[in-house]
Design a protein around this motif. Sequence first.
Motif, PDB file in Angstrom:
ATOM      1  N   ILE A  97       0.830  -1.203   0.000  1.00  0.00           N
ATOM      2  CA  ILE A  97       0.000   0.000   0.000  1.00  0.00           C
ATOM      3  C   ILE A  97       0.872   1.265   0.000  1.00  0.00           C
ATOM      4  O   ILE A  97       0.554   2.243  -0.673  1.00  0.00           O
ATOM      5  N   GLU A  98       2.002   1.231   0.704  1.00  0.00           N
ATOM      6  CA  GLU A  98       2.846   2.432   0.790  1.00  0.00           C
ATOM      7  C   GLU A  98       3.819   2.516  -0.386  1.00  0.00           C
ATOM      8  O   GLU A  98       4.520   3.520  -0.538  1.00  0.00           O
TER       9      GLU A  98
ATOM     10  N   ARG B  95       0.845   4.419  -2.849  1.00  0.00           N
ATOM     11  CA  ARG B  95       0.203   5.694  -2.512  1.00  0.00           C
ATOM     12  C   ARG B  95       0.945   6.954  -2.948  1.00  0.00           C
ATOM     13  O   ARG B  95       0.303   7.956  -3.257  1.00  0.00           O
TER      14      ARG B  95
ATOM     15  N   PRO C 238      -4.562   8.682  -2.102  1.00  0.00           N
ATOM     16  CA  PRO C 238      -4.048   7.669  -1.165  1.00  0.00           C
ATOM     17  C   PRO C 238      -5.137   6.971  -0.364  1.00  0.00           C
ATOM     18  O   PRO C 238      -5.060   5.767  -0.129  1.00  0.00           O
ATOM     19  N   GLU C 239      -6.156   7.742   0.064  1.00  0.00           N
ATOM     20  CA  GLU C 239      -7.186   7.148   0.914  1.00  0.00           C
ATOM     21  C   GLU C 239      -8.106   6.212   0.139  1.00  0.00           C
ATOM     22  O   GLU C 239      -8.984   5.593   0.728  1.00  0.00           O
ATOM     23  N   GLN C 240      -7.924   6.098  -1.185  1.00  0.00           N
ATOM     24  CA  GLN C 240      -8.698   5.144  -1.965  1.00  0.00           C
ATOM     25  C   GLN C 240      -7.807   4.032  -2.528  1.00  0.00           C
ATOM     26  O   GLN C 240      -8.120   3.435  -3.552  1.00  0.00           O
ATOM     27  N   VAL C 241      -6.706   3.802  -1.846  1.00  0.00           N
ATOM     28  CA  VAL C 241      -5.811   2.710  -2.220  1.00  0.00           C
ATOM     29  C   VAL C 241      -5.824   1.661  -1.112  1.00  0.00           C
ATOM     30  O   VAL C 241      -5.569   1.971   0.046  1.00  0.00           O
TER      31      VAL C 241
ATOM     32  N   LEU D 279       5.852   6.980  12.866  1.00  0.00           N
ATOM     33  CA  LEU D 279       5.396   5.598  12.686  1.00  0.00           C
ATOM     34  C   LEU D 279       6.569   4.804  12.152  1.00  0.00           C
ATOM     35  O   LEU D 279       7.102   5.107  11.080  1.00  0.00           O
TER      36      LEU D 279
ATOM     37  N   PHE E 139     -11.633  -1.669   4.427  1.00  0.00           N
ATOM     38  CA  PHE E 139     -11.215  -0.308   4.078  1.00  0.00           C
ATOM     39  C   PHE E 139     -12.356   0.523   3.504  1.00  0.00           C
ATOM     40  O   PHE E 139     -12.409   1.727   3.720  1.00  0.00           O
TER      41      PHE E 139
ATOM     42  N   ASN F 283      -2.764   6.064   9.276  1.00  0.00           N
ATOM     43  CA  ASN F 283      -1.794   5.829   8.214  1.00  0.00           C
ATOM     44  C   ASN F 283      -2.231   4.690   7.297  1.00  0.00           C
ATOM     45  O   ASN F 283      -2.108   4.772   6.075  1.00  0.00           O
ATOM     46  N   GLU F 284      -2.798   3.645   7.883  1.00  0.00           N
ATOM     47  CA  GLU F 284      -3.169   2.475   7.090  1.00  0.00           C
ATOM     48  C   GLU F 284      -4.401   2.763   6.227  1.00  0.00           C
ATOM     49  O   GLU F 284      -4.435   2.408   5.057  1.00  0.00           O
ATOM     50  N   PHE F 285      -5.405   3.397   6.801  1.00  0.00           N
ATOM     51  CA  PHE F 285      -6.668   3.580   6.080  1.00  0.00           C
ATOM     52  C   PHE F 285      -6.682   4.838   5.219  1.00  0.00           C
ATOM     53  O   PHE F 285      -7.302   4.863   4.166  1.00  0.00           O
ATOM     54  N   ILE F 286      -6.061   5.893   5.694  1.00  0.00           N
ATOM     55  CA  ILE F 286      -6.138   7.175   4.997  1.00  0.00           C
ATOM     56  C   ILE F 286      -4.872   7.427   4.183  1.00  0.00           C
ATOM     57  O   ILE F 286      -4.935   7.914   3.063  1.00  0.00           O
ATOM     58  N   GLY F 287      -3.735   7.092   4.769  1.00  0.00           N
ATOM     59  CA  GLY F 287      -2.483   7.245   4.026  1.00  0.00           C
ATOM     60  C   GLY F 287      -1.998   8.678   3.903  1.00  0.00           C
ATOM     61  O   GLY F 287      -1.077   8.946   3.135  1.00  0.00           O
ATOM     62  N   ARG F 288      -2.646   9.581   4.584  1.00  0.00           N
ATOM     63  CA  ARG F 288      -2.172  10.972   4.666  1.00  0.00           C
ATOM     64  C   ARG F 288      -2.267  11.385   6.118  1.00  0.00           C
ATOM     65  O   ARG F 288      -3.118  10.898   6.858  1.00  0.00           O
TER      66      ARG F 288
END
Lengths: 341, 341
Positions: free
Chosen positions: A201-202, A205, A216-219, A237, A259, B257-262
Amino acid sequence: MSSKSYFSGVSRRALLSVLAALPALSISARAQTAASGDTLPSWNDGATKQAILNFVAAVTREGSPDFMPPAERIATFDNDGTLWVEHPMYTQPAFVLDRVKEMAPIHPEWTNTQPFKAALEGDMKTLGAAGEHGMAKLVMATHAGITTEEFQKIVIDWFATARHPRFKRPYTELSYQPMIELLAYLRANGFKTFIVSGGGIEFMRPWTERVYGVPPEQVVGSSIKTKFQMRDGRPELFRLPEMNFIDDNVGKPVGINEFIGRRPIAAFGNSDGDLQMLQWTTMSGGVRLGMLVHHTDAEREYAYDRDTSFGRLDKALDAAIVNKWTVIDMKNDWKRVFAFE
Amino acid sequence: MSSKSYFSGVSRRALLSVLAALPALSISARAQTAASGDTLPSWNDGATKQAILNFVAAVTREGSPDFMPPAERIATFDNDGTLWVEHPMYTQPAFVLDRVKEMAPIHPEWTNTQPFKAALEGDMKTLGAAGEHGMAKLVMATHAGITTEEFQKIVIDWFATARHPRFKRPYTELSYQPMIELLAYLRANGFKTFIVSGGGIEFMRPWTERVYGVPPEQVVGSSIKTKFQMRDGRPELFRLPEMNFIDDNVGKPVGINEFIGRRPIAAFGNSDGDLQMLQWTTMSGGVRLGMLVHHTDAEREYAYDRDTSFGRLDKALDAAIVNKWTVIDMKNDWKRVFAFE
């Protein structure tokens, strides 16, 4: 995927590129084509294109028995092999091998330790024999032990210079122009588009918004665990060498539910890793769209399905007939494959 | 939260209500107030309201040194105690206790087995003594062993009839009107609003869009594991009696971080469980907004902070001074607390 697949080739890093802005065409420029004049201009007319147009018309026309309100118009896309090239190897393992070489000077022990030694020497046979377990060691050594911010910078820097071994272009330019038009077309019709990928995922994004118009929030993707900590008065983190979630096969519906929290009404894949996502999406009553990209074009891209060592399309190809999923014949359905053609 | 807190009261289920549409006021009706005339009409003028207005002006004004593009305007909200009432007990444990009673006829063994016996008898002392471990047993018995679709229906049905013990209203009506206006105000200024709650993600998603205007895909919460399977030719996700993720304390930045990624630029909480979310949001340079709802109004709602058995606001209250977070004084800053006042 089979472990062999990870090592069927190694991307080479262009040495002289500067760490500049990522070089792919921006989504705004590429989406314009879809918005003006012909809808889906990179798609040839025919049954496949018509299946898309019919579906969108059915679910968006007020008063249609199949009408779905915008909030329910969720579309999910696999990434590798569906939105961009996945041969001769997935992009992320290419990144891993480059990272091992990059990090080698601070890990002198790697010259004597497998599978690092094989990775450094480009010894694909030994790497293949090391299997998933060997790959996991390389992934953890290159993806963990740093903060999320540090990892993001490494990914961005890598994409700025890495080139695909055959096309000699940045990986982000190897996204499929017809699929980018499809993403934009769906969004123009009120859909929310998500990526649901087995990839990290990272790893995705930092560039999906620019390349696909997907923020990013839709990945949704695979991930390792992270740990929150304060260091020198700053929150961070820290990426741990431990798997958190594998977003592939049966993991895709699980990831979608966790998600997104809604069931998609359209799903797009290209391999058996997408079978359960298409089942989850289409086998729930109502008009649904399931599509598979079939790689039939060795000249412009690649040709593979049942017999490939990875990205295999076998069970899902059989399921497509039973479930009336639409199979995209890349050679015949796509007027062009890449924006740079 | 301490285990005692779960059982400090039991909500009663109204027997005669029909399983109709959920009875809370719709977001569309409630948000209108915010859109017309006065901004944030349920907030008294003063430093707290001004802090919100100043922040939004700073990050949205083109040319401002603190300008943030809309894509980066991520705001995260805790739920229990921040967006709705959490006393005299969290809503989800009230649901659990009701479910145990509902399911008791098909579990005759529960009349002799703890902690089920205590739950059925309303024996709060024994339940408290059973602690987190006891609560976990009740949660798994009532939340797992069914499909995601079945659980969703149970949640919707429960909210249609359950009533808060003090206010005698549906729980969804006990959302704070000033916070609903704040959510709408931020969205009107290009923000994407997310819930980041320690509560169960599938306990919230069925109603957050209607009550808060926050769609399911923008809800982050705690979860149990699910398993994809085909049953009688239909795909389903089966809920397993195993924790997946706890979205509280240090888990909140991880979940974000996991769900939104920002990283959010604004975060809203009310207890020490939100401390790390506010740290993660505000301690990264740039103009950021961190706010804490301080429950100071025993008359209209509840008054508690450092000494409560749950929803404790202690370390975060100290951190607010150091980090210049804004503390909302419910009694003085809110013109009204609920829409029904």
